[in-house]
Design an enzyme around this catalytic site. Structure first.
Site, PDB file in Angstrom:
ATOM      1  N   ASP A   1       0.877  -1.160   0.000  1.00 32.69           N
ATOM      2  CA  ASP A   1       0.000   0.000   0.000  1.00 32.69           C
ATOM      3  C   ASP A   1       0.923   1.221   0.000  1.00 32.69           C
ATOM      4  O   ASP A   1       2.112   1.134   0.305  1.00 32.69           O
ATOM      5  CB  ASP A   1      -0.942   0.002   1.212  1.00 32.69           C
ATOM      6  CG  ASP A   1      -2.140   0.945   0.988  1.00 32.69           C
ATOM      7  OD1 ASP A   1      -2.087   1.784   0.063  1.00 32.69           O
ATOM      8  OD2 ASP A   1      -3.118   0.848   1.744  1.00 32.69           O
TER       9      ASP A   1
HETATM   10  C1  BGC Z   1      -4.988   3.371   0.011  1.00 33.14           C
HETATM   11  C2  BGC Z   1      -5.089   2.359  -1.114  1.00 33.14           C
HETATM   12  C3  BGC Z   1      -4.908   3.044  -2.442  1.00 33.14           C
HETATM   13  C4  BGC Z   1      -3.575   3.769  -2.445  1.00 33.14           C
HETATM   14  C5  BGC Z   1      -3.300   4.509  -3.732  1.00 33.14           C
HETATM   15  C6  BGC Z   1      -3.735   4.221  -0.100  1.00 33.14           C
HETATM   16  O1  BGC Z   1      -3.785   5.284   0.802  1.00 33.14           O
HETATM   17  O2  BGC Z   1      -4.995   2.706   1.246  1.00 33.14           O
HETATM   18  O3  BGC Z   1      -6.316   1.696  -1.057  1.00 33.14           O
HETATM   19  O4  BGC Z   1      -4.988   2.121  -3.482  1.00 33.14           O
HETATM   20  O5  BGC Z   1      -3.572   4.728  -1.392  1.00 33.14           O
HETATM   21  O6  BGC Z   1      -4.162   5.587  -3.873  1.00 33.14           O
END
Ligand code: BGC
Length: 754
Positions: free
Chosen positions: A229
């Site tokens: 993530d």
């Molecule tokens: C979120 C993810 C997301 C990623 C990219 C993160 O803060 O938890 O779900 O895909 O950002 O935007």
């Protein structure tokens, strides 16, 4: 493309570089070797492709796209086909926009109604979440675009999301929190997996070899690559070793350097880095070699599709004969969400909708008046607003209040602190209901809310966050152009304090103990026999259905066999509609604490009035099993199981019993501290004990007290037997009066242990 050959030509620096992103949304190219970069983008219920200046929080706009219903809504469809179709549309839009991987689906379990991201997640039930996410993934990937199932794993709160540790025993993880990922990997093989921010029992998901390698690849057979993530990496070198292939978004080269240094210092095997690169490139080329930028993307068609889908998701919670509304009546639409619906949540999944259709837009020629009722962003309702709403309600045959949670109430990044609607909206609903006996509430929210006014209104439609055409779907349902067929993918408790995680949710500091164990959602409410506002699986229709005549292919099976279950579902009303037949299994008697029933099958069935149809389910070992920590495997205890079919977890209409015989004997090593009960309940050990049991019985006076009435009253037969059963083996020495020597007892123990 010969990926291995390609990687073998790369320098260590190039390889380490490939293991982190170029920027927020791209993998790194290796220009020297002609390796291009590919793009990943958020979704998952639409495309959130940011052009320039990408930032994962969406501060900069993304391209115009179509916002389809969010997962909280699509889960309520209980419809694999719908999720498959949604996936196909998202996949096609990715092809059109040259996006290689869409970042979703998000399948974390709704442990508490408070999680800020519940609107992005499917369910409190792992079977439902797993089945629907697998269907979605298969849909996207049928277009040669990858998915990134997230957030792996046990990421069930936003509070302290980047540092907290989700502490749970392995049975709870396996049965509840890992299960949707397992199903999706086994049934749909997502191209990538996104590991979560949090730690699991102390170890960050991003550097957890048990999670990322042993379970994900070793046990489930995952073949793609794991990405972090955004910002989830703590120790990058430990991450590479654990199986985290790609760090996102990037570390500006800092962590790449650490990988190089670790390899040079002999602390990280270069072959592990090679493997990560091979995995990343295999996926990138899978997209590149099948890229079809000429794929059309008809956004208007997707808008209409999203309206149709939303209508299949919304859940009719209450209808005291008020719905559907008549098109020839005067109807008052009340509440700002009638004009500006809340149809998606905030954060990384936020879509830049190319258009929206509100309920007011959709009302078109209908005889609808409108009063704003409240100010959603300001979270207030003035006396004038309420008075205007009451006047509109009084002048109409029926009043529909469009209520729900404003954006600030639920979002990625933080959790809710309560389960209430804005106080101003509750006040408005009560005032409108007092003014018009035919009041209906349409709710826009990503997670359960309390409904203090439930008894005062005649109808409630849970619209969830239904995407940019939510208003169109709501109007079609309210006026009967479509028939509601959504069912709740989660329990609506009466109040927050009823939720099983209530005492522990959020944790203390970074320690979040999952003390309710496997008793999440209806697994808890059913076991506790608690009243709920609306149970898991619940949903009404403008017609009625009945499930009956549940038949099993066998009365007795072993845990190696499958069981076929057939149930008849009939449309007993006068309108065409869709039923959701749910199949639950429960172990009647078990040595471990198990839920009363667990969802193990569901089917959505379209039926004309009077039509009936047989629905067939196949149950395998897993439907009867629990995670046995000693065996370190799924295990079925021999005995009777209930197989139940119905239209919600609290509306079981047909059931039968099947006996399942286990073919696996969990290993058991008895010691002198083992108690007789455990030995006597184990047929193999009991066989060894049998020859000496009578002597032992008499030693403990089993059969009850002595001859006299007083002695019999003091020690009944039951008590004597209980005493023996709870007695450890070593007590034979204490109570045997020298009749048995320690050597003899050791001999007996060896016999029992086989
Ligand atoms: C979120 C993810 C997301 C990623 C990219 C993160 O803060 O938890 O779900 O895909 O950002 O935007």
């Amino acid at each position: 493309m010969d990926i291995k050959a390609l990687v073998s030509q790369m320098t260590l620096e190039e390889k380490a570089g490939l293991c982190s992103g170029l920027d927020s949304w791209h993998t790194k190219p290796v220009e020297r070797l002609g390796v291009p970069s590919v793009m990943v983008s958020d979704g998952p219920h639409g495309l959130r492709k940011q052009d320039q200046k990408g930032d994962h929080l969406g501060i900069n706009d993304s391209i115009k796209a179509v916002c389809m219903p969010a997962a909280c809504a699509t889960a309520a469809s209980f419809d694999r086909e719908l999720l498959g179709k949604l996936g196909e549309r998202i996949g096609a839009s990715c092809q059109h926009e040259e996006v290689a991987v869409v970042l979703g689906p998000a399948v974390n379990i709704k442990r508490s109604p408070l999680c800020g991201r519940n609107f992005e997640y499917f369910s409190e039930d792992p079977y439902l979440a797993g089945e629907l996410s697998a269907a979605y993934i298969n849909g996207v990937q049928s277009k040669d675009v990858g998915t990134s199932i997230k957030h792996f794993a046990a990421n069930n709160q936003e509070h302290r999301r980047m540092s907290s540790s989700s502490n749970a025993d392995e049975r709870t993880l396996r049965e509840i929190y890992l299960a949707p990922f397992e199903t999706a990997v086994k049934k749909a093989q997502p191209w990538t997996v996104m590991c979560s921010y949090n730690r699991i029992n102390g170890t960050y998901a991003s550097e957890n070899p048990w999670l990322l390698t042993e379970v994900l690849r070793g046990e489930w057979g995952f073949e793609g690559y794991v990405m972090s993530d955004w910002g989830a990496v703590s120790d990058r070198v430990a991450g590479v070793a654990a199986g985290l292939d790609l760090e996102m978004p990037s570390s500006g080269g800092v962590n790449d350097k650490k990988i190089v240094e670790a390899v040079r210092a002999g602390k990280l095997d270069e072959a592990v880095v090679d493997r990560a690169c091979e995995r990343i490139l295999a996926i990138n080329y899978r997209y590149l070699e099948n890229a079809k930028p000429e794929t059309p993307w008809d956004q208007e068609a997707d808008h209409e599709l999203s309206a149709q889908m939303a209508a299949e998701c919304m859940v009719l919670l209450k209808n005291d004969g008020v719905l559907p509304l008549s098109k020839s009546d005067d109807i008052a639409f009340i509440g700002e969400f009638a004009e500006k619906p809340r149809f998606q949540g905030g954060g990384s999944s936020h879509i830049n909708s190319f258009k929206t259709t509100s309920a007011l837009d959709a009302a078109g020629e209908l005889r609808v008046t409108y009063a704003r009722g409240y100010d959603a962003a300001g979270d207030c309702a003035t006396d004038e607003m309420i008075a205007e709403a009451v006047a509109a309600a009084k002048a109409a045959k029926a009043a529909v209040v469009f209520a729900g949670l404003p954006d600030s109430y639920e979002s990625e990044g933080y959790d809710r602190t309560h389960m209430a609607l804005p106080a101003c909206q509750n006040r408005l609903i009560e005032a409108v209901a007092a003014a018009n006996p035919n009041t209906v509430v349409v709710l826009h929210n990503g997670s359960p809310v309390e409904m203090p006014w439930l008894d005062q209104v005649k109808g409630v439609l849970e619209a969830y966050l239904g995407g940019q055409a939510a208003g169109l779907a709501a109007v079609r349902l309210l006026f009967g152009d479509a028939n509601p067929c959504g069912h709740l993918p989660e329990t609506f408790p009466k109040k927050l304090a009823d939720n099983p995680s209530y005492l522990f949710y959020g944790g203390e500091g970074d320690e979040v103990d999952y003390r309710e164990g496997v008793f999440v959602g209806y697994r808890y409410y059913d076991k506790k026999e608690m009243d709920v506002l609306f149970p898991f699986g619940y949903g009404l229709s403008y017609t009625t259905f009945a499930c009956s005549n549940l038949r099993l292919s066998a009365e007795k099976i072993t845990d190696r066999d499958t069981l076929t279950v057939t149930v008849t579902v009939k449309n007993t009303g006068s309108r065409a509609g869709k039923a959701v037949v749910q199949l639950y299994v429960g172990d009647k008697k078990s040595t471990v604490k198990r839920p009363v029933r667990e969802l193990k099958g569901f089917e959505k069935v379209a039926l004309a009035p009077g039509e009936s149809r047989d629905v067939t389910f196949t149950l395998d070992k897993r439907a009867f099993a629990y995670w046995n920590a000693a065996l370190h495997d799924w295990h079925v205890e021999s005995g009777e199981f209930t197989v139940e079919a119905g239209q919600s977890s609290r509306d079981i209409e047909a059931s039968a019993t099947v006996t399942v015989e286990s073919t696996v004997q969990p290993p058991h090593r008895y010691t002198l501290d083992s108690i007789f009960m455990d030995i006597m309940d184990d047929p193999r050990a009991m066989a060894a004990l049998q020859p000496v049991l009578e002597g032992i019985n008499s030693m403990f006076g089993a059969g009850g007290g002595g001859e006299s009435e007083v002695a019999k009253a003091a020690i009944s037969e039951e008590m004597a037997l209980a005493m023996l059963r709870y007695m450890p083996l070593r007590a034979v020495i204490s109570f045997g009066g020298g009749a048995v020597s320690p050597e003899q007892l050791e001999g007996l123990l060896r016999l029992i242990n086989g």
